[in-house]
Scaffold this active site. Sequence first.
Site, PDB file in Angstrom:
ATOM      1  NE  ARG A  95      23.054   0.586  16.076  1.00 52.04           N
ATOM      2  CZ  ARG A  95      21.803   0.471  15.741  1.00 52.04           C
ATOM      3  NH1 ARG A  95      20.875   0.947  16.527  1.00 52.04           N
ATOM      4  NH2 ARG A  95      21.472  -0.120  14.624  1.00 52.04           N
ATOM      5  CG  ASP A 254      28.915  -2.760   6.999  1.00 49.46           C
ATOM      6  OD1 ASP A 254      28.712  -2.632   5.777  1.00 49.46           O
ATOM      7  OD2 ASP A 254      28.163  -2.270   7.870  1.00 49.46           O
ATOM      8  CG  ASN A 255      25.310  -5.161   7.714  1.00 45.82           C
ATOM      9  OD1 ASN A 255      25.916  -4.946   8.761  1.00 45.82           O
ATOM     10  ND2 ASN A 255      24.441  -4.321   7.208  1.00 45.82           N
TER      11      ASN A 255
HETATM   12  P1  AMP Z   1      24.035  -1.168  10.481  1.00 42.89           P
HETATM   13  O1  AMP Z   1      23.231  -0.531   9.396  1.00 42.89           O
HETATM   14  O2  AMP Z   1      23.283  -1.379  11.767  1.00 42.89           O
HETATM   15  O3  AMP Z   1      24.746  -2.387  10.032  1.00 42.89           O
HETATM   16  O4  AMP Z   1      25.138  -0.059  10.868  1.00 42.89           O
HETATM   17  C1  AMP Z   1      26.042   0.500   9.957  1.00 42.89           C
HETATM   18  C2  AMP Z   1      27.073   1.336  10.696  1.00 42.89           C
HETATM   19  O5  AMP Z   1      26.463   2.458  11.340  1.00 42.89           O
HETATM   20  C3  AMP Z   1      27.809   0.609  11.778  1.00 42.89           C
HETATM   21  O6  AMP Z   1      29.131   1.108  11.792  1.00 42.89           O
HETATM   22  C4  AMP Z   1      27.056   0.981  13.033  1.00 42.89           C
HETATM   23  O7  AMP Z   1      27.854   0.884  14.181  1.00 42.89           O
HETATM   24  C5  AMP Z   1      26.704   2.436  12.741  1.00 42.89           C
HETATM   25  N1  AMP Z   1      25.506   2.890  13.455  1.00 42.89           N
HETATM   26  C6  AMP Z   1      24.206   2.571  13.174  1.00 42.89           C
HETATM   27  N2  AMP Z   1      23.362   3.184  14.026  1.00 42.89           N
HETATM   28  C7  AMP Z   1      24.135   3.924  14.876  1.00 42.89           C
HETATM   29  C8  AMP Z   1      23.855   4.805  15.967  1.00 42.89           C
HETATM   30  N3  AMP Z   1      22.609   5.053  16.386  1.00 42.89           N
HETATM   31  N4  AMP Z   1      24.908   5.384  16.593  1.00 42.89           N
HETATM   32  C9  AMP Z   1      26.176   5.142  16.201  1.00 42.89           C
HETATM   33  N5  AMP Z   1      26.495   4.356  15.166  1.00 42.89           N
HETATM   34  C10 AMP Z   1      25.497   3.730  14.505  1.00 42.89           C
HETATM   35 MG    MG Z   2      25.972  -3.684  10.493  1.00 41.51          MG
END
Ligand code: AMP
Ligand code: MG
Length: 487
Positions: A95, A254-255
């Site tokens: 996203r 990934d973070n």
């Molecule tokens: P995050 O927890 O924000 O670091 O996200 C972990 C993974 O989930 C990453 O690949 C993000 O792009 C994906 N992701 C998180 N929220 C969404 C969403 N609402 N739609 C699509 N992908 C998401």
């Molecule tokens: Mg992330």
Amino acid sequence: MSVGLDAAISLGNRFARELPELAIPWQAEEFPDARLLVLNEPLAAELGLDPDILRSPDGVRILTGNLVPEGATPVAQGYAGHQFGGYSPRLGDGRALLLGEVTDTEGRLRDIHLKGSGPTPFARAGDGLAALGPMLREYIVSEAMHALGIPTTRALAVIATGQTVYRETALPGALLTRVASSHLRVGSFQYAAAMRDPELLRRLVDHAIRRHHPELPGADNPALALFEAVVAAQASLIARWMLVGFVHGVMNTDNMTISGETIDYGPCAFIDAFDPGAVYSSIDVNGRYAYGNQPLIAEWNLARFAEALLPLFDDDPERAVEMAQDALGAFREQYGAALAAGFRAKLGLPEAVDGAVAAEVINDLSALMQQSRVDCTSFFRRLSDAARGRPEQARGVMLDLAAFDAWLARWTALEPDADAMDAVNPVYIPRNHLVEEALTAATADDLGPLERLMSALARPFEERAGLERFAEPAPDSFGPYRTFCGT
Ligand code: AMP
Ligand code: MG
């Protein structure tokens, strides 16, 4: 408007050009009702961008990815990652989009990135969107971290998309325009390594070195030199987190950045009382990412980074593993040294104070602080008053007064520098209850509390009259704090 937008913002596409295997060209979703909520004018100035132009209708379209400046190639970046210890080979920007790179006023390349810009080919089942609360939360906390001097991605703007986003409830949608020295993550290297193409991995290493360590290309073993540099940057970063009581909450690979900047503020929070087991995230049921685990997790993530780089360290796999272990071994030492130096500074200890003496004073104070469950942030400011001969407030929060008085006598005999303490111990941090208060008001269209909080956080070391409530711990009524990943 007469100002040409190409003159307003010039975006490069270096990542998209150099690493097409890790980039899918993509467009942001159209947000016809987008409305700029907050713009970070000092950051815009650093980037050489005119705030008036960014506030204009076309400026807002640039900030949402709906108007792409000539020469830019917005892409969704591919990456893999270990999430809570389990490997996901294909995460990527589900996203988010990398709009491109700008050269800032100091000549540094900075990524302009969108979070909440619509689904990409990496979205899997996600809607590609973001809710207003979490995007404003990232804005507040990342800017607070920056003001604290802690390496972090920055927040340029938050835009209300005018859409409704469905999580547990219907929420207003928003988009964050983020700035970073790059968006290369440990997971980017894991993703490239999985393609089993050493030439691609080498190209990624070269890209990272040119971006973050221009001094390294001459190194005998560039991949190993990069790894060592990232180990050092992360050791320093995690020590900085620990010193202010920051709990990231989702330290997946990934973070974790290659730059050493804090990234992806999700269910993060700040501790009040010192508690190694502090966990705020509702999804971290096993406490993997608890406050006190963060150094171990960083080391674990760096081991995953080393695994991805092994084929470049040496042709002999056994030799490559040895090199990785040696290099990773530096983490504990560097982290320990950074933490000790940070605590010395928090206690204002002069350089002449012996390391072992300092360590004892620090450890004994930690034990006293834990026993009395004192609020860490405000307590260090009370200690600088004690160093100025006014110990009453510090004494007032301690349970074992005899033990504390004995400690105070030992510490003051070392002649702590109270002004030096005030320069490193913040008065204002983004306390959980204040962040929630600002987000609740903002979601109801009142940005006042957010603006007042941001102005306190912008100068965290400078105590100012009228801002007392921003310096205080949460009232008891605030209760146990939980953060949700419902981003
Ligand atoms: P995050 O927890 O924000 O670091 O996200 C972990 C993974 O989930 C990453 O690949 C993000 O792009 C994906 N992701 C998180 N929220 C969404 C969403 N609402 N739609 C699509 N992908 C998401
Ligand atoms: Mg992330």
